[in-house]
Design an enzyme around this catalytic site. Structure first.
Site, PDB file in Angstrom:
ATOM      1  N   HIS A 138     -29.463  54.577  34.841  1.00 18.25           N
ATOM      2  CA  HIS A 138     -28.957  54.241  36.179  1.00 18.25           C
ATOM      3  C   HIS A 138     -27.428  54.245  36.093  1.00 18.25           C
ATOM      4  O   HIS A 138     -26.865  53.995  35.027  1.00 18.25           O
ATOM      5  CB  HIS A 138     -29.482  52.830  36.509  1.00 18.25           C
ATOM      6  CG  HIS A 138     -29.158  52.326  37.874  1.00 18.25           C
ATOM      7  ND1 HIS A 138     -27.932  51.792  38.200  1.00 18.25           N
ATOM      8  CD2 HIS A 138     -29.911  52.254  39.004  1.00 18.25           C
ATOM      9  CE1 HIS A 138     -27.950  51.402  39.468  1.00 18.25           C
ATOM     10  NE2 HIS A 138     -29.130  51.672  39.979  1.00 18.25           N
ATOM     11  N   ASP A 215     -30.824  47.635  29.338  1.00 17.34           N
ATOM     12  CA  ASP A 215     -30.878  47.391  30.772  1.00 17.34           C
ATOM     13  C   ASP A 215     -32.355  47.192  31.118  1.00 17.34           C
ATOM     14  O   ASP A 215     -33.127  48.150  31.168  1.00 17.34           O
ATOM     15  CB  ASP A 215     -30.275  48.609  31.491  1.00 17.34           C
ATOM     16  CG  ASP A 215     -30.575  48.637  32.984  1.00 17.34           C
ATOM     17  OD1 ASP A 215     -31.345  47.787  33.466  1.00 17.34           O
ATOM     18  OD2 ASP A 215     -30.041  49.541  33.659  1.00 17.34           O
ATOM     19  N   GLN A 218     -35.859  47.206  35.325  1.00 17.16           N
ATOM     20  CA  GLN A 218     -37.197  47.629  35.786  1.00 17.16           C
ATOM     21  C   GLN A 218     -38.306  47.181  34.846  1.00 17.16           C
ATOM     22  O   GLN A 218     -39.484  47.351  35.160  1.00 17.16           O
ATOM     23  CB  GLN A 218     -37.233  49.164  35.940  1.00 17.16           C
ATOM     24  CG  GLN A 218     -36.259  49.721  36.948  1.00 17.16           C
ATOM     25  CD  GLN A 218     -36.541  49.267  38.385  1.00 17.16           C
ATOM     26  OE1 GLN A 218     -37.618  48.726  38.684  1.00 17.16           O
ATOM     27  NE2 GLN A 218     -35.579  49.457  39.262  1.00 17.16           N
ATOM     28  N   LYS A 241     -35.387  41.902  41.493  1.00 11.89           N
ATOM     29  CA  LYS A 241     -36.433  42.891  41.199  1.00 11.89           C
ATOM     30  C   LYS A 241     -37.646  42.233  40.542  1.00 11.89           C
ATOM     31  O   LYS A 241     -38.613  42.894  40.190  1.00 11.89           O
ATOM     32  CB  LYS A 241     -35.878  43.973  40.270  1.00 11.89           C
ATOM     33  CG  LYS A 241     -34.796  44.843  40.922  1.00 11.89           C
ATOM     34  CD  LYS A 241     -34.446  45.988  40.015  1.00 11.89           C
ATOM     35  CE  LYS A 241     -33.116  46.616  40.341  1.00 11.89           C
ATOM     36  NZ  LYS A 241     -33.108  47.408  41.569  1.00 11.89           N
ATOM     37  N   CYS A 379     -29.564  56.298  42.376  1.00 12.16           N
ATOM     38  CA  CYS A 379     -28.432  55.905  41.519  1.00 12.16           C
ATOM     39  C   CYS A 379     -28.622  56.428  40.098  1.00 12.16           C
ATOM     40  O   CYS A 379     -28.286  55.745  39.122  1.00 12.16           O
ATOM     41  CB  CYS A 379     -28.223  54.395  41.504  1.00 12.16           C
ATOM     42  SG  CYS A 379     -27.897  53.709  43.119  1.00 12.16           S
TER      43      CYS A 379
HETATM   44  N1  C6P Z   1     -32.038  50.043  40.854  1.00 16.12           N
HETATM   45  C1  C6P Z   1     -33.333  51.205  42.522  1.00 16.12           C
HETATM   46  O1  C6P Z   1     -33.703  51.422  43.685  1.00 16.12           O
HETATM   47  P1  C6P Z   1     -28.587  45.610  40.417  1.00 16.12           P
HETATM   48  O2  C6P Z   1     -28.206  46.412  41.630  1.00 16.12           O
HETATM   49  O3  C6P Z   1     -27.395  45.158  39.647  1.00 16.12           O
HETATM   50  O4  C6P Z   1     -29.550  44.518  40.709  1.00 16.12           O
HETATM   51  O5  C6P Z   1     -29.426  46.613  39.485  1.00 16.12           O
HETATM   52  C2  C6P Z   1     -28.857  47.832  39.076  1.00 16.12           C
HETATM   53  C3  C6P Z   1     -29.839  48.602  38.265  1.00 16.12           C
HETATM   54  C4  C6P Z   1     -29.612  48.788  36.916  1.00 16.12           C
HETATM   55  N2  C6P Z   1     -30.503  49.417  36.141  1.00 16.12           N
HETATM   56  C5  C6P Z   1     -31.663  49.890  36.615  1.00 16.12           C
HETATM   57  C6  C6P Z   1     -32.633  50.558  35.684  1.00 16.12           C
HETATM   58  C7  C6P Z   1     -31.947  49.752  37.981  1.00 16.12           C
HETATM   59  O6  C6P Z   1     -33.100  50.225  38.457  1.00 16.12           O
HETATM   60  C8  C6P Z   1     -31.001  49.122  38.832  1.00 16.12           C
HETATM   61  C9  C6P Z   1     -31.236  49.036  40.311  1.00 16.12           C
HETATM   62  C10 C6P Z   1     -32.409  50.045  42.248  1.00 16.12           C
HETATM   63  O7  C6P Z   1     -33.724  51.889  41.594  1.00 16.12           O
HETATM   64  C11 C6P Z   1     -31.238  50.052  43.193  1.00 16.12           C
HETATM   65  S1  C6P Z   1     -30.156  51.405  42.912  1.00 16.12           S
END
Ligand code: C6P
Length: 421
Positions: A138, A215, A218, A241, A379
């Protein structure tokens, strides 16, 4: 307020079929209609819906025991502080960290990674050094490293993926050199659903003396995460999430590394003493929590941990595995549908394209049927570039999704095909 979750017994595996219909009643939003249809929410990788217990924990704090934390001697401040620290302990148990000192509350995964990049990264990465990431990251696990590497004249190296979306772990050994300062990888890809073999990555990196950041945005809502068993140095994830509120997340870091790192931001609570000449830092984890944090958000993530612990994360995994399998079989029967991301180990995410139909059109037609999916590059533009596509349509699962909802998605896609073919 609910009680502290004990550290899970990791040998225990309670795989029971979820009573999804009962669980759905925990989520008030699932009862609503969208465009005249029952809501079918399949955008869980973007953010999950919240159970009543999380909504109530947040509301209850504001209603009954709200004050600023770590600052007051009065009753409300003490209660709020206790609840905030209890939430930290719940999170510690949830990911099996050794100490609460290793659990820092941040705004989310993005801030967790930026914190490490701007502290550990700026301290340890110098000219000519290297950071290794994977090709399925991401943007949140790409850009913070680019910023540090640009500033320090260091190099960002990329561990490739194959056509199924699996990370080429066999290539890692070749990429690591005496100049590698960090490996950063997703645990589960948000664009492909690939479950990355993080233990193996840690093993290889550590054999070269290189720390690893994961990270887990997910992964945490879908599989049991044990930071000690994985052996990683940093692990970060977002509350929103995993059925918790927005605005809060977690950065786990090994104590020894956290101790050696400089603070991220300066301000209240992160100090031990301040004079105009010199400031000294507070102990862990407060050194990294400058300013008033999202107190109610932290209480909310604690409630989300309680909720997942009650259900049993292994049961969530089994449910999502079976649903992903069902969804994959249903959708691949549709003419012109290609699944993007066919790794052997996958969880929670089904990205696809339909020949000749733009993903945004797919998303718009499905929305008219009350079905929420995400369309776009998620993203993860380098992933799209790798597969030679601008975007995908993505259905992503949660513990409350059902086979009937997958059938509704399949039916919705048939409508898309009738309209655009
Ligand atoms: N992915 C998606 O629709 P934040 O925004 O900080 O809570 O998470 C960012 C982020 C980082 N790593 C991974 C693997 C992610 O999936 C995400 C967020 C969302 O896939 C919003 S772009």
């Amino acid at each position: 307020m609910s009680t502290t979750v004990p550290t899970r017994d990791r040998t225990e595996s309670r795989r029971l079929p979820l009573d999804v219909e009962a669980l759905r009643r925990d989520f008030p939003i699932l009862a609503r209609k969208v465009n005249g249809h029952p809501l079918v929410y399949l955008d869980n990788a973007a953010t999950t819906q919240k159970p009543e217990s999380v909504i109530e924990a947040v509301a209850d704090m504001y209603r009954r025991s709200y004050g600023n934390i770590h600052r007051g001697v009065h009753k409300l401040s003490v209660e709020a502080t206790d609840a905030y620290e209890q939430a930290r302990e719940k999170v510690r148990g949830f990911v099996n960290a050794t100490e609460t000192r290793e659990i820092v509350f941040v705004r989310g995964t993005t801030e967790g990674i930026n914190l490490v990049a701007q502290t550990f990264g700026r301290q340890r990465i110098g000219e000519g050094d290297e950071v290794v990431i994977t090709a399925l990251e991401h943007h949140s696990n790409i850009v913070p490293w680019q910023l540090v590497c640009d500033e320090k004249k260091a190099h960002l190296k990329v561990l490739p993926i194959d056509r199924t979306g699996e990370v080429r772990v066999d290539e890692l050994e070749r990429l690591l050199t005496a100049r590698t300062r960090l490996v950063a990888t997703a645990h589960v890809s948000n664009a492909l659903g690939t479950l990355v073999p993080v233990r193996r990555i840690v093993e290889i990196a550590h054999a070269h003396g290189v720390p690893v950041l994961i990270d887990g945005a997910q992964a945490v809502p879908r599989i049991a995460v044990d930071v000690r068993a994985i052996g990683c140095d940093f692990y970060t994830f977002s509350s929103h999430k995993m059925y918790g509120p927005t605005g809060v997340g977690v950065l786990y870091g090994r104590e020894e590394l956290f101790e050696a790192m400089p603070p991220y931001q300066g301000g209240g609570d992160m100090i031990s003493s301040v004079t105009f000449e010199k400031t000294t830092w507070n102990v862990l984890p407060y050194k990294f929590e400058a300013g008033t944090p999202d107190i109610a958000g932290a209480i909310g993530i604690g409630a989300a941990v309680d909720y997942l612990a009650r259900i049993g994360i292994d049961n969530v995994t089994a449910h999502e595995e079976s649903l992903l399998d069902y969804a994959t079989r249903s959708l691949t029967a549709l003419p012109g549908l290609t699944v993007i991301g066919t790794a052997r180990e996958k969880i929670g995410v089904l990205s696809f394209t339909l020949d000749g139909i733009h993903p945004h059109d797919i998303g718009t037609v499905l929305d008219s049927e009350g079905i929420a999916i995400r369309t776009g590059h998620h993203c993860a533009q380098p992933v799209m570039e790798f597969f030679g596509i601008p975007a995908t349509a993505r259905a992503s699962l949660a513990l409350y999704n059902t086979r009937e909802e997958i059938d509704a998605l399949t039916e919705g896609l048939r409508k898309v095909l009738r309209m655009f073919r």
